[in-house]
Design a protein around this motif. Sequence first.
Motif, PDB file in Angstrom:
ATOM      1  N   LEU A   1     -49.578  20.100  25.590  1.00 20.50           N
ATOM      2  CA  LEU A   1     -50.712  19.744  26.378  1.00 20.50           C
ATOM      3  C   LEU A   1     -50.891  20.373  27.792  1.00 20.50           C
ATOM      4  CD1 LEU A   1     -50.776  15.967  25.341  1.00 20.50           C
ATOM      5  CD2 LEU A   1     -52.105  17.809  24.152  1.00 20.50           C
ATOM      6  N   LYS A   2     -51.916  20.574  27.734  1.00 25.38           N
ATOM      7  CA  LYS A   2     -52.370  21.207  29.345  1.00 25.38           C
ATOM      8  C   LYS A   2     -52.610  20.011  30.139  1.00 25.38           C
ATOM      9  CE  LYS A   2     -54.071  25.625  27.760  1.00 25.38           C
ATOM     10  NZ  LYS A   2     -55.282  26.174  27.323  1.00 25.38           N
ATOM     11  N   LEU A   3     -52.274  20.033  31.561  1.00 29.94           N
ATOM     12  CA  LEU A   3     -52.402  18.813  32.376  1.00 29.94           C
ATOM     13  C   LEU A   3     -52.718  19.617  33.745  1.00 29.94           C
ATOM     14  CD1 LEU A   3     -52.355  16.024  32.222  1.00 29.94           C
ATOM     15  CD2 LEU A   3     -49.951  15.975  33.126  1.00 29.94           C
ATOM     16  N   ASP A   4     -53.827  19.079  34.578  1.00 28.35           N
ATOM     17  CA  ASP A   4     -54.553  19.442  35.884  1.00 28.35           C
ATOM     18  C   ASP A   4     -53.302  19.358  36.697  1.00 28.35           C
ATOM     19  OD1 ASP A   4     -56.883  20.240  34.740  1.00 28.35           O
ATOM     20  OD2 ASP A   4     -57.958  18.560  35.669  1.00 28.35           O
ATOM     21  N   PRO A   5     -53.310  20.227  37.766  1.00 28.97           N
ATOM     22  CA  PRO A   5     -52.115  19.903  38.741  1.00 28.97           C
ATOM     23  C   PRO A   5     -51.977  18.684  39.518  1.00 28.97           C
ATOM     24  CG  PRO A   5     -53.553  21.898  39.181  1.00 28.97           C
ATOM     25  CD  PRO A   5     -54.437  21.269  38.183  1.00 28.97           C
ATOM     26  N   GLN A   6     -53.150  17.764  39.872  1.00 34.07           N
ATOM     27  CA  GLN A   6     -52.651  16.639  40.530  1.00 34.07           C
ATOM     28  C   GLN A   6     -52.245  15.612  39.377  1.00 34.07           C
ATOM     29  OE1 GLN A   6     -55.988  14.810  42.395  1.00 34.07           O
ATOM     30  NE2 GLN A   6     -54.990  12.890  42.902  1.00 34.07           N
ATOM     31  N   PRO A   7     -52.628  15.320  38.133  1.00 36.95           N
ATOM     32  CA  PRO A   7     -51.997  14.425  37.404  1.00 36.95           C
ATOM     33  C   PRO A   7     -50.622  14.964  36.915  1.00 36.95           C
ATOM     34  CG  PRO A   7     -53.844  15.249  36.487  1.00 36.95           C
ATOM     35  CD  PRO A   7     -53.889  15.938  37.883  1.00 36.95           C
ATOM     36  N   PHE A   8     -50.578  16.146  36.767  1.00 39.59           N
ATOM     37  CA  PHE A   8     -49.159  16.855  36.543  1.00 39.59           C
ATOM     38  C   PHE A   8     -48.066  16.417  37.605  1.00 39.59           C
ATOM     39  CE2 PHE A   8     -45.704  19.920  36.771  1.00 39.59           C
ATOM     40  CZ  PHE A   8     -45.229  19.849  35.384  1.00 39.59           C
ATOM     41  N   GLN A   9     -48.348  16.385  38.889  1.00 40.78           N
ATOM     42  CA  GLN A   9     -47.646  16.124  39.909  1.00 40.78           C
ATOM     43  C   GLN A   9     -47.259  14.788  39.965  1.00 40.78           C
ATOM     44  OE1 GLN A   9     -45.499  18.483  41.824  1.00 40.78           O
ATOM     45  NE2 GLN A   9     -44.577  16.607  42.261  1.00 40.78           N
TER      46      GLN A   9
END
Length: 159
Positions: A22-30
């Motif tokens: 799954l792909k995840l945007d930078p902020q929720p990934f961090q």
Amino acid sequence: MPTPATASNTQYPALTGRTVVLKLDPQPFQETLDGLKRFEIRLDDRDYQCGDLLILCETAAPHADLLPGETAVKTGRSTIRRVTSILRGPVWGLAEGWVVMSTVAVVDALPHDELLSCLARMQVECERLRDELEEVRSAGGLAVAPRSKNYSLNERSAS
């Protein structure tokens, strides 16, 4: 007095053997890496199950910043999470066809032998995908930048 839940005394659902990328945007990934975000809210289009492993890949830009038809570019950073529980809509304001999945980091959720087995399966899958990509590239269908480092199972498990 109840014992607090820790990685060593918590019984997680059995592994399904499935991995979902799954792909995840930078902020929720961090926030996921930092342990602040321990859930995924997703369209229920992949038959998610407790015990699935989610490979969350960080994207370079938030999905909201993409132009119509533009595809998110992965940064190369990823993390592996184990699904421990699932809430399926429609319930409590969650729309039908959507899920909220509770997750834990794989290193917290797997005994060492299971982790090595899981990494071996993922390495085989990555090699298969790399071979497919090379076939497409050699047929002139896709231009892809080379990878910066090729991790082997032995390098990863030694650390």
